[in-house]
Design an enzyme around this catalytic site. Structure first.
Site, PDB file in Angstrom:
ATOM      1  CG  HIS A  12      37.250   7.672  -8.982  1.00  0.00           C
ATOM      2  ND1 HIS A  12      36.945   7.697 -10.325  1.00  0.00           N
ATOM      3  CD2 HIS A  12      37.686   8.930  -8.675  1.00  0.00           C
ATOM      4  CE1 HIS A  12      37.192   8.916 -10.797  1.00  0.00           C
ATOM      5  NE2 HIS A  12      37.641   9.667  -9.820  1.00  0.00           N
ATOM      6  CG  HIS A  59      42.257  11.436 -11.623  1.00  0.00           C
ATOM      7  ND1 HIS A  59      41.875  10.110 -11.689  1.00  0.00           N
ATOM      8  CD2 HIS A  59      41.157  12.104 -11.192  1.00  0.00           C
ATOM      9  CE1 HIS A  59      40.612   9.988 -11.293  1.00  0.00           C
ATOM     10  NE2 HIS A  59      40.144  11.181 -11.000  1.00  0.00           N
ATOM     11  CG  HIS A 193      34.049  15.381  -6.397  1.00  0.00           C
ATOM     12  ND1 HIS A 193      33.346  14.789  -7.411  1.00  0.00           N
ATOM     13  CD2 HIS A 193      35.343  14.991  -6.573  1.00  0.00           C
ATOM     14  CE1 HIS A 193      34.181  14.061  -8.163  1.00  0.00           C
ATOM     15  NE2 HIS A 193      35.401  14.176  -7.683  1.00  0.00           N
ATOM     16  CD  GLU A 240      35.836  12.336 -11.204  1.00  0.00           C
ATOM     17  OE1 GLU A 240      37.068  12.505 -11.218  1.00  0.00           O
ATOM     18  OE2 GLU A 240      35.251  11.867 -10.200  1.00  0.00           O
TER      19      GLU A 240
HETATM   20  C1  DHB Z   1      38.870  13.595  -4.797  1.00  0.00           C
HETATM   21  C2  DHB Z   1      37.898  12.987  -5.595  1.00  0.00           C
HETATM   22  C3  DHB Z   1      38.207  12.559  -6.878  1.00  0.00           C
HETATM   23  O1  DHB Z   1      37.304  12.002  -7.737  1.00  0.00           O
HETATM   24  C4  DHB Z   1      39.492  12.701  -7.356  1.00  0.00           C
HETATM   25  O2  DHB Z   1      39.770  12.201  -8.566  1.00  0.00           O
HETATM   26  C5  DHB Z   1      40.459  13.303  -6.575  1.00  0.00           C
HETATM   27  C6  DHB Z   1      40.152  13.752  -5.287  1.00  0.00           C
HETATM   28  C7  DHB Z   1      38.534  14.046  -3.421  1.00  0.00           C
HETATM   29  O3  DHB Z   1      37.379  14.014  -3.019  1.00  0.00           O
HETATM   30  O4  DHB Z   1      39.455  14.411  -2.698  1.00  0.00           O
HETATM   31 FE    FE Z   2      38.256  11.687  -9.803  1.00  0.00          FE
END
Ligand code: DHB
Ligand code: FE
Length: 291
Positions: A12, A59, A193, A240
């Site tokens: 997302h 978030h 990530h 997540e």
């Molecule tokens: C990114 C990915 C995320 O799931 C998020 O909530 C905020 C930033 C990213 O890859 O930049």
């Molecule tokens: Fe996220």
């Protein structure tokens, strides 16, 4: 009877929403990503769900650090789009389904999952990026949405096992609603990530591929992944992915993977996407196609 016909797993990443809103989908960096969701948009246009249950995380937009519910179910009639610091995204507000959401809360609480009831809430990129990827840019979203916000922001997040069991309880809750409704459930976020500190930018494609494989092959193996393992193997924000296990738990034992897409780079995230149909819906579609 209401029934869940399919589950969608998708990252997302907020930059995807920003790229879409700013007309960048044809640029070399973004085109491969948006192309990867074209078949999914077609699938969704055909599926035409009456309701989407969107499992996502807030978030620090709807909730700040004063109150952090572990599982929060959105029971409002309408969810406005959050301003995440650069203005609210120019997408339609999200229409809820208070009666159905209240039924889910009642069924889940009686099933011993103590949901937080949320009667007013703004929704952020965790919810709106997946909406854009699967529904494009309509004037109004073509489906009602029940948001289910999960805490994966502040330790401790719920375990994968707890999430999977919640998914199973959601299946029971949906199926105890009398009206015939087609429901699609999303698990959003991930995949690998880490967006801050020394390991920022970490991607683990092997981990992500195994996760995608096991959603249909061996979900029980995924349920055993501990929070520390997500962090160590796939980065701080990979936790997540427990939200995908809520989606998977809600589909029942047998699923058919009908589409998969994986793409790096997109901001800091290994973008993963999968469509899993329940066996019943898959067979029904096959029958229709053969007729
Ligand atoms: C990114 C990915 C995320 O799931 C998020 O909530 C905020 C930033 C990213 O890859 O930049
Ligand atoms: Fe996220």
């Amino acid at each position: 009877m209401a029934r869940i016909i399919a589950g969608i797993g998708t990252s997302h990443t907020p930059a995807i929403g920003a790229a879409f809103d700013n007309g960048k989908t044809a640029e070399p960096y973004w085109k491969p990503l948006f192309d990867g969701y074209e078949p999914s948009k077609k699938w969704m246009a055909e599926a035409k769900p009456d309701v989407v249950i969107m499992v996502y995380n807030d978030h620090v937009n709807a909730f700040d650090f004063k109150i952090i519910p572990t599982f929060a179910l959105g029971c409002a009639d309408m969810f406005e789009i959050a301003d995440e610091g650069w203005g609210a995204r120019p997408v339609p507000p999200v229409k809820g389904y208070p009666e159905f959401a209240s039924h889910l809360v009642q069924s889940l609480v009686l099933d011993e999952f103590d949901m937080t009831i949320v009667n007013e809430m703004q929704v952020d990129h965790g919810l709106t990026t997946p909406m854009t990827l699967l529904f494009g840019a309509p004037k109004a979203w073509p489906t009602r949405v029940v948001p289910l916000a999960v805490n994966v922001i502040q330790y401790p997040a719920p375990t994968g096992h707890r999430c999977y069991m919640l998914g199973k309880a959601i299946k029971r809750a949906v199926e105890s609603w009398d009206e015939d409704l087609k429901v699609v459930i999303f698990g959003t976020g991930g995949m690998s990530h880490q967006i801050q500190h020394k390991r920022a930018g970490l991607i683990n494609k092997d981990f992500d591929t195994r996760f995608l494989d096991n959603l249909s092959k061996d979900p029980e193996a995924l349920v055993k992944i501990q929070p520390i393992e997500y962090l160590r193997e796939a980065g701080n924000e990979a936790i997540e992915l427990v939200m995908w296990l809520i989606m998977r738990g809600a589909l029942g034992d047998k699923v058919e993977e009908v589409y998969r897409f994986y793409h790096v780079p997109a901001s800091s995230t290994g973008v993963g996407h999968i469509i899993l149909e329940t066996k019943a819906y898959h067979d029904e579609r096959a029958k229709k196609a053969a007729a």
